[in-house]
Design a protein around this motif. Structure first.
Motif, short mmCIF file in Angstrom:
data_model
loop_
_atom_site.label_atom_id
_atom_site.label_comp_id
_atom_site.label_asym_id
_atom_site.label_seq_id
_atom_site.Cartn_x
_atom_site.Cartn_y
_atom_site.Cartn_z
N ASN A 194 36.26 11.34 51.47
CA ASN A 194 37.62 11.41 52.13
C ASN A 194 38.30 12.55 51.90
OD1 ASN A 194 36.99 8.68 53.41
ND2 ASN A 194 38.31 8.01 51.91
N ARG A 195 38.30 12.98 51.09
CA ARG A 195 38.81 14.59 50.58
C ARG A 195 38.41 15.87 50.30
NH1 ARG A 195 44.46 13.47 50.90
NH2 ARG A 195 44.62 14.26 48.92
N MET A 196 38.57 17.07 51.22
CA MET A 196 38.15 17.96 50.80
C MET A 196 38.12 18.67 49.85
SD MET A 196 39.20 20.47 54.11
CE MET A 196 38.01 22.05 53.72
N SER A 197 36.63 19.08 48.96
CA SER A 197 36.73 19.15 47.81
C SER A 197 37.61 20.55 47.50
CB SER A 197 34.94 19.56 47.51
OG SER A 197 34.68 20.87 47.87
N SER A 198 37.78 21.05 46.21
CA SER A 198 38.83 22.33 46.18
C SER A 198 38.07 23.24 46.50
CB SER A 198 39.66 22.56 44.62
OG SER A 198 37.91 22.56 44.09
N GLN A 199 36.39 23.99 46.53
CA GLN A 199 36.03 24.93 46.76
C GLN A 199 35.83 24.66 48.38
OE1 GLN A 199 34.84 22.13 44.60
NE2 GLN A 199 33.64 23.14 42.94
N GLU A 200 35.96 24.15 48.59
CA GLU A 200 36.14 23.91 50.44
C GLU A 200 36.88 23.92 50.87
OE1 GLU A 200 33.17 19.88 52.63
OE2 GLU A 200 34.88 19.66 51.14
N ILE A 201 38.72 24.05 50.33
CA ILE A 201 39.61 24.85 50.58
C ILE A 201 39.72 26.10 50.50
CG2 ILE A 201 42.32 24.21 50.61
CD1 ILE A 201 42.21 21.29 50.39
N GLN A 202 39.04 26.25 49.55
CA GLN A 202 39.02 27.75 49.04
C GLN A 202 38.30 28.27 49.47
OE1 GLN A 202 37.29 27.58 45.14
NE2 GLN A 202 39.88 27.61 44.03
N LYS A 203 37.15 27.97 50.55
CA LYS A 203 36.74 28.50 51.31
C LYS A 203 37.10 29.34 52.50
CE LYS A 203 32.11 28.53 53.58
NZ LYS A 203 30.85 27.46 54.12
N CYS A 204 37.65 27.69 52.71
CA CYS A 204 38.81 28.32 54.59
C CYS A 204 39.97 28.59 54.11
CB CYS A 204 39.65 26.22 54.32
SG CYS A 204 39.45 25.97 56.63
N ASP A 205 40.84 29.24 52.72
CA ASP A 205 41.48 30.55 52.84
C ASP A 205 40.95 31.11 52.22
OD1 ASP A 205 44.24 30.86 52.18
OD2 ASP A 205 43.96 31.08 49.48
N ALA A 206 40.14 31.41 52.26
CA ALA A 206 39.38 33.00 52.35
C ALA A 206 38.54 32.97 53.58
CB ALA A 206 37.91 32.75 51.40
N PHE A 207 38.95 32.36 54.61
CA PHE A 207 38.29 32.69 55.93
C PHE A 207 40.27 33.29 56.64
CE2 PHE A 207 34.54 29.68 56.35
CZ PHE A 207 34.08 30.98 56.54
N LEU A 208 40.68 32.55 56.30
CA LEU A 208 42.87 32.72 56.71
C LEU A 208 42.67 33.69 56.14
CD1 LEU A 208 45.60 31.92 57.52
CD2 LEU A 208 45.46 31.36 55.23
#
Length: 286
Positions: free
Chosen positions: A2-16
């Motif tokens: 149900n929750r994104m892992s912190s690694q997945e969010i970090q990856k998204c932030d890197a894209f940003l």
């Protein structure tokens, strides 16, 4: 899960961060930027707590989503796409209102006032007066005094009261190239309107007067403007001709009296001159 892992969010932030980095490069590479934004969009589809989700908010998701939309709107201007700018501003305004519910938890946006000012400028350019005033009513007095937002406010006010000299104010030197996308187009619109006024008022103009009237630099720019404006003149049953250092307006209609240039004081032209200075100031300030 149900929750994104912190690694997945970090990856998204890197894209940003990659998208933002490419967006502010000079000169901008549109294709690389578009690819970076596409990667970011795909990454954000995994977000779990963005509305309409009812899950407790993940603040990092909200920050990434907000910045993604803000920079997408700026990217649209760099691509010279008004349609995309409208699309992302609509999504962004909706998202800003969704963020209100958790504003105690969210750090304030660094770009909101810049985007709001740009949107107001767009509404002035599109002559969407009702929408402009609706937007204005939602801004606090403090927001209206903001450096970015004060630019469209000053321009709109100058249009209302005819005091175009007030537009030019050293405090309006906004370091954001995207603003000139609309101000330069507003200037072009005013030039074409000035051309129609000139056709009605003059039989001919001295070359120097014509260059000044249309806010151009020299004969070459006048020739270019004549090419651009040619179709509009034709629709008005007009032909422009340069002969013996004079610009002649020839028509199939009745003869016109030649009016000395100093008698034609047109407020829209004064306004355009001020706009030209603002555009130049902004590009210097960047």
């Amino acid at each position: 899960t149900n929750r994104m892992s912190s690694q997945e969010i970090q990856k998204c932030d890197a894209f940003l961060q990659r998208f933002k980095g490419l967006l502010f490069q000079e000169p901008i590479n549109i294709d690389e930027c578009a690819q970076a934004f596409a990667d970011l969009q795909i990454g954000m589809t995994e977000f779990q707590t963005i509305p309409p989700s009812l899950q407790p908010p993940n603040i990092k998701e909200f920050i990434i989503k907000r910045e993604a939309l803000e920079h997408a709107a700026l990217f649209a201007i760099n691509k010279q796409s008004i349609a995309e700018f409208e699309k992302y501003m609509t999504q962004l305004k909706q998202f800003y209102s969704e963020c209100e519910a958790i504003k105690q938890l969210l750090p304030p946006s660094q770009k909101k006032n810049a985007l709001t000012g740009l949107y107001l400028l767009y509404l002035i350019y599109q002559n969407k007066t009702a929408e402009y005033h609706t937007e204005l009513e939602q801004l606090s007095m403090e927001e209206q005094r903001d450096l970015y937002i004060s630019v469209p406010l000053a321009i709109e006010q100058s249009l209302l009261d005819g005091q175009y000299n007030k537009v030019l104010n050293t405090n309006l030197n906004v370091p954001m190239k995207e603003y000139s996308f609309f101000t330069s187009r507003l200037l072009e619109t005013i030039r074409h309107e000035a051309a129609r006024c000139a056709e009605k008022a003059y039989a001919s103009l001295e070359l120097k007067e014509a260059i000044e009237l249309f806010m151009l630099k020299d004969r070459d720019e006048l020739m270019k403007f004549m090419e651009i404006d040619h179709k509009n003149a034709q629709e008005n049953n007009m032909v422009w001709m340069l002969h013996n250092d004079k610009l002649h307006f020839q028509t199939t209609g009745q003869e016109k009296l030649s009016i000395p240039a100093y008698k034609m004081i047109d407020r829209s032209l004064e306004y355009a001159l001020e706009l030209e200075k603002i555009v130049q100031q902004k590009s210097k300030g960047r």
